[in-house]
Each structure stands twice: as structure tokens, then as C-alpha cells.
Design a protein around this motif. Structure first.
Motif, PDB file in Angstrom:
ATOM      1  N   SER A 225       0.843  -1.184   0.000  1.00  0.00           N
ATOM      2  CA  SER A 225       0.000   0.000   0.000  1.00  0.00           C
ATOM      3  C   SER A 225       0.884   1.242   0.000  1.00  0.00           C
ATOM      4  CB  SER A 225      -0.929  -0.009   1.213  1.00  0.00           C
ATOM      5  OG  SER A 225      -0.171  -0.057   2.404  1.00  0.00           O
ATOM      6  N   SER A 226       0.247   2.394   0.020  1.00  0.00           N
ATOM      7  CA  SER A 226       0.966   3.655  -0.108  1.00  0.00           C
ATOM      8  C   SER A 226       0.753   4.526   1.121  1.00  0.00           C
ATOM      9  CB  SER A 226       0.449   4.396  -1.349  1.00  0.00           C
ATOM     10  OG  SER A 226       1.038   5.670  -1.452  1.00  0.00           O
ATOM     11  N   LEU A 227       1.690   5.410   1.365  1.00  0.00           N
ATOM     12  CA  LEU A 227       1.500   6.419   2.405  1.00  0.00           C
ATOM     13  C   LEU A 227       0.722   7.621   1.862  1.00  0.00           C
ATOM     14  CD1 LEU A 227       4.875   6.607   4.378  1.00  0.00           C
ATOM     15  CD2 LEU A 227       2.788   5.409   4.972  1.00  0.00           C
ATOM     16  N   VAL A 228       0.601   7.726   0.550  1.00  0.00           N
ATOM     17  CA  VAL A 228      -0.129   8.839  -0.038  1.00  0.00           C
ATOM     18  C   VAL A 228      -1.585   8.767   0.411  1.00  0.00           C
ATOM     19  CG1 VAL A 228      -0.914   9.914  -2.187  1.00  0.00           C
ATOM     20  CG2 VAL A 228       1.414   9.023  -2.013  1.00  0.00           C
ATOM     21  N   GLY A 229      -2.030   9.784   1.097  1.00  0.00           N
ATOM     22  CA  GLY A 229      -3.399   9.850   1.589  1.00  0.00           C
ATOM     23  C   GLY A 229      -3.667   9.017   2.828  1.00  0.00           C
TER      24      GLY A 229
ATOM     25  N   MET B 183       6.153  13.945  11.545  1.00  0.00           N
ATOM     26  CA  MET B 183       4.892  14.514  11.042  1.00  0.00           C
ATOM     27  C   MET B 183       5.146  15.542   9.941  1.00  0.00           C
ATOM     28  SD  MET B 183       2.343  14.809  14.315  1.00  0.00           S
ATOM     29  CE  MET B 183       3.485  15.197  15.625  1.00  0.00           C
ATOM     30  N   ARG B 184       6.188  16.349  10.106  1.00  0.00           N
ATOM     31  CA  ARG B 184       6.520  17.346   9.084  1.00  0.00           C
ATOM     32  C   ARG B 184       6.886  16.650   7.770  1.00  0.00           C
ATOM     33  NH1 ARG B 184      11.503  18.690   8.327  1.00  0.00           N
ATOM     34  NH2 ARG B 184      12.148  18.393  10.486  1.00  0.00           N
ATOM     35  N   MET B 185       7.667  15.590   7.851  1.00  0.00           N
ATOM     36  CA  MET B 185       8.083  14.873   6.647  1.00  0.00           C
ATOM     37  C   MET B 185       6.915  14.145   5.984  1.00  0.00           C
ATOM     38  SD  MET B 185      11.810  13.451   7.709  1.00  0.00           S
ATOM     39  CE  MET B 185      13.090  14.593   8.216  1.00  0.00           C
ATOM     40  N   LEU B 186       5.937  13.759   6.767  1.00  0.00           N
ATOM     41  CA  LEU B 186       4.762  13.077   6.213  1.00  0.00           C
ATOM     42  C   LEU B 186       3.789  14.036   5.542  1.00  0.00           C
ATOM     43  CD1 LEU B 186       4.047  10.525   9.076  1.00  0.00           C
ATOM     44  CD2 LEU B 186       4.893  10.006   6.774  1.00  0.00           C
ATOM     45  N   THR B 187       3.972  15.334   5.746  1.00  0.00           N
ATOM     46  CA  THR B 187       3.077  16.328   5.155  1.00  0.00           C
ATOM     47  C   THR B 187       2.945  16.136   3.652  1.00  0.00           C
ATOM     48  OG1 THR B 187       3.646  17.922   6.863  1.00  0.00           O
ATOM     49  CG2 THR B 187       2.658  18.808   4.866  1.00  0.00           C
ATOM     50  N   GLY B 188       4.039  15.842   2.981  1.00  0.00           N
ATOM     51  CA  GLY B 188       4.041  15.682   1.528  1.00  0.00           C
ATOM     52  C   GLY B 188       3.207  14.519   1.027  1.00  0.00           C
ATOM     53  N   PHE B 189       2.824  13.609   1.903  1.00  0.00           N
ATOM     54  CA  PHE B 189       2.013  12.461   1.484  1.00  0.00           C
ATOM     55  C   PHE B 189       0.520  12.787   1.492  1.00  0.00           C
ATOM     56  CE2 PHE B 189       6.008  10.521   2.718  1.00  0.00           C
ATOM     57  CZ  PHE B 189       6.233   9.651   1.670  1.00  0.00           C
ATOM     58  N   GLY B 190       0.167  13.933   2.059  1.00  0.00           N
ATOM     59  CA  GLY B 190      -1.199  14.430   1.956  1.00  0.00           C
ATOM     60  C   GLY B 190      -2.246  13.778   2.835  1.00  0.00           C
ATOM     61  N   GLY B 191      -1.874  12.852   3.675  1.00  0.00           N
ATOM     62  CA  GLY B 191      -2.875  12.203   4.532  1.00  0.00           C
ATOM     63  C   GLY B 191      -2.947  12.860   5.895  1.00  0.00           C
ATOM     64  N   PRO B 192      -4.006  12.529   6.634  1.00  0.00           N
ATOM     65  CA  PRO B 192      -4.126  13.058   7.992  1.00  0.00           C
ATOM     66  C   PRO B 192      -3.001  12.535   8.883  1.00  0.00           C
ATOM     67  CG  PRO B 192      -6.182  12.051   7.258  1.00  0.00           C
ATOM     68  CD  PRO B 192      -5.140  11.708   6.244  1.00  0.00           C
ATOM     69  N   ARG B 193      -2.485  13.406   9.734  1.00  0.00           N
ATOM     70  CA  ARG B 193      -1.461  13.027  10.696  1.00  0.00           C
ATOM     71  C   ARG B 193      -2.048  13.195  12.082  1.00  0.00           C
ATOM     72  NH1 ARG B 193       1.928  17.589   9.525  1.00  0.00           N
ATOM     73  NH2 ARG B 193      -0.053  18.324   8.746  1.00  0.00           N
ATOM     74  N   LEU B 194      -2.126  12.126  12.809  1.00  0.00           N
ATOM     75  CA  LEU B 194      -2.666  12.153  14.167  1.00  0.00           C
ATOM     76  C   LEU B 194      -1.523  11.904  15.137  1.00  0.00           C
ATOM     77  CD1 LEU B 194      -5.711   9.815  13.498  1.00  0.00           C
ATOM     78  CD2 LEU B 194      -5.632  12.306  13.287  1.00  0.00           C
ATOM     79  N   TYR B 195      -1.647  12.426  16.340  1.00  0.00           N
ATOM     80  CA  TYR B 195      -0.611  12.167  17.322  1.00  0.00           C
ATOM     81  C   TYR B 195      -1.236  12.093  18.703  1.00  0.00           C
ATOM     82  CZ  TYR B 195      -0.860  16.974  18.947  1.00  0.00           C
ATOM     83  OH  TYR B 195      -1.295  18.159  19.486  1.00  0.00           O
ATOM     84  N   HIS B 196      -0.507  11.460  19.596  1.00  0.00           N
ATOM     85  CA  HIS B 196      -0.904  11.440  21.000  1.00  0.00           C
ATOM     86  C   HIS B 196       0.298  11.923  21.804  1.00  0.00           C
ATOM     87  CE1 HIS B 196      -2.624  10.475  24.815  1.00  0.00           C
ATOM     88  NE2 HIS B 196      -1.608   9.688  25.095  1.00  0.00           N
ATOM     89  N   ASP B 197       0.075  12.957  22.594  1.00  0.00           N
ATOM     90  CA  ASP B 197       1.123  13.501  23.444  1.00  0.00           C
ATOM     91  C   ASP B 197       0.443  14.242  24.582  1.00  0.00           C
ATOM     92  OD1 ASP B 197       4.348  14.064  22.938  1.00  0.00           O
ATOM     93  OD2 ASP B 197       3.404  15.491  24.304  1.00  0.00           O
TER      94      ASP B 197
END
Length: 181
Positions: A140-144, A160-174
């Protein structure tokens, strides 16, 4: 002239800069100096560049009375007894952001490798089983893709910053809320 011990090999440009301040004694690597060897080399040195494999503690400092700085090529100082250094007037430096981006890059690379089944595909080809293209290892792909990150410290934020280019939602827990914009 100052004596500078580099406990691990470093890039030539770093050595060139340090040679402007003193005589450089660099570990040729790839293995780290043992604690005895490092203490022997540092006994008359004024500076040591320490990495994750070195332990700089009171006993080490007792054997190195000329030492004036411990330059940690690390983002923390878990292996450097800062209190013992302070008591002896030995400065300590670290590089808090030294490996954040490279580690984030490797994290994203592993995410892609996992999604695309790169390791099983590589083993398949190396075993001589490749006989033309098949969709078996397409993956599968990371795109979207929605990606979740646990921990949003410097490393989590870099991923998360590097994943921005893949265009999908970025969720985090902190424990802290961030602005991902």
C-alpha cells in the motif's frame, strides 16, 4: 598546542576545523575505544569528543586532569556525569538536535518499506524466486494514508513534518497539544 581526542571517527571537515585549534587524535574506527584506551589517550588531552559509547564519569576525569571540555556528539548527556565535570571545571556541550532529522527520515523510510513490503520482496528476489513482475509485494501507499504518531517531541514533530508531503491526515498522542500547520 592543545590535544583533542575524538573517541569515534568523524568527517574530514570536522577534523580540519579541530586541527586549527590543536593536535587531533582520532579513533580510526569502526570499533569504539575501550574505556582504558580512551582514558590513556585523554590523560594529557584538553578536549574529548564523546559519543554514545563513551562513559565520562568521575573515575575517568580523575585519570584525565588536563581535560577542559567534553564535547558530546549526542543530543543528551546520559553517559556524561555533568556534576563530576562541573566540580572539576570541565565544560560539557551537547548537540540537542543532532539526529532528529536523520532519525525521522529513517522512520519514514521504514514506514514506506513496511507499507510496500520491501523486505519480503527483497528476500524473494535474493532467493532467486523472481520470474517477472507480480502484484504479490505491491503493498500500500503512504499517499493519503492516516498516520498516527505516539509522542510529539522533536522527533515526532519531524516525522509529522516529513509526512506532510504524502497528503494524509497526521494524528498524534502527546501530553501537549501542537499546531501541525
Amino acid at each position: 598546542m592543545e590535544s583533542i581526542v575524538l573517541a569515534q571517527p568523524v568527517e574530514n571537515n570536522v577534523v580540519n576545523v579541530l586541527e586549527q585549534s590543536g593536535v587531533v587524535d582520532m579513533n580510526p574506527g569502526p570499533e569504539p575505544f575501550g574505556s582504558e584506551e580512551l582514558a590513556h589517550r585523554c590523560q594529557s588531552a584538553s578536549a574529548v569528543m564523546a559519543f554514545m559509547t563513551e562513559r565520562i564519569d568521575a573515575e575517568f576525569l580523575d585519570r584525565c586532569p588536563e581535560l577542559r571540555i567534553v564535547a558530546g556528539a549526542l543530543k543528551g548527556y546520559d553517559n556524561i556525569d555533568v556534576d563530576a565535570c562541573s566540580r572539576r571545571g570541565v565544560a560539557v556541550s551537547i548537540v540537542p538536535d543532532l539526529l532528529t532529522d536523520p532519525t525521522a527520515e529513517l522512520t519514514v523510510a521504514m514506514m514506506i518499506a513496511l507499507a510496500r513490503h520491501s523486505m519480503p520482496a527483497d528476500r524473494h528476489v535474493r532467493a532467486g524466486k523472481f520470474n517477472g513482475w507480480r502484484p504479490t509485494f505491491f503493498g500500500s501507499s503512504l499517499v493519503g494514508a492516516t498516520v498516527g504518531i505516539i509522542g510529539a517531541g522533536k522527533l515526532g514533530q519531524a516525522v509529522m513534518r516529513m509526512l506532510t508531503g504524502f497528503g494524509g491526515p497526521r494524528l498524534y498522542h502527546d501530553v501537549k497539544r501542537l499546531s501541525l500547520e
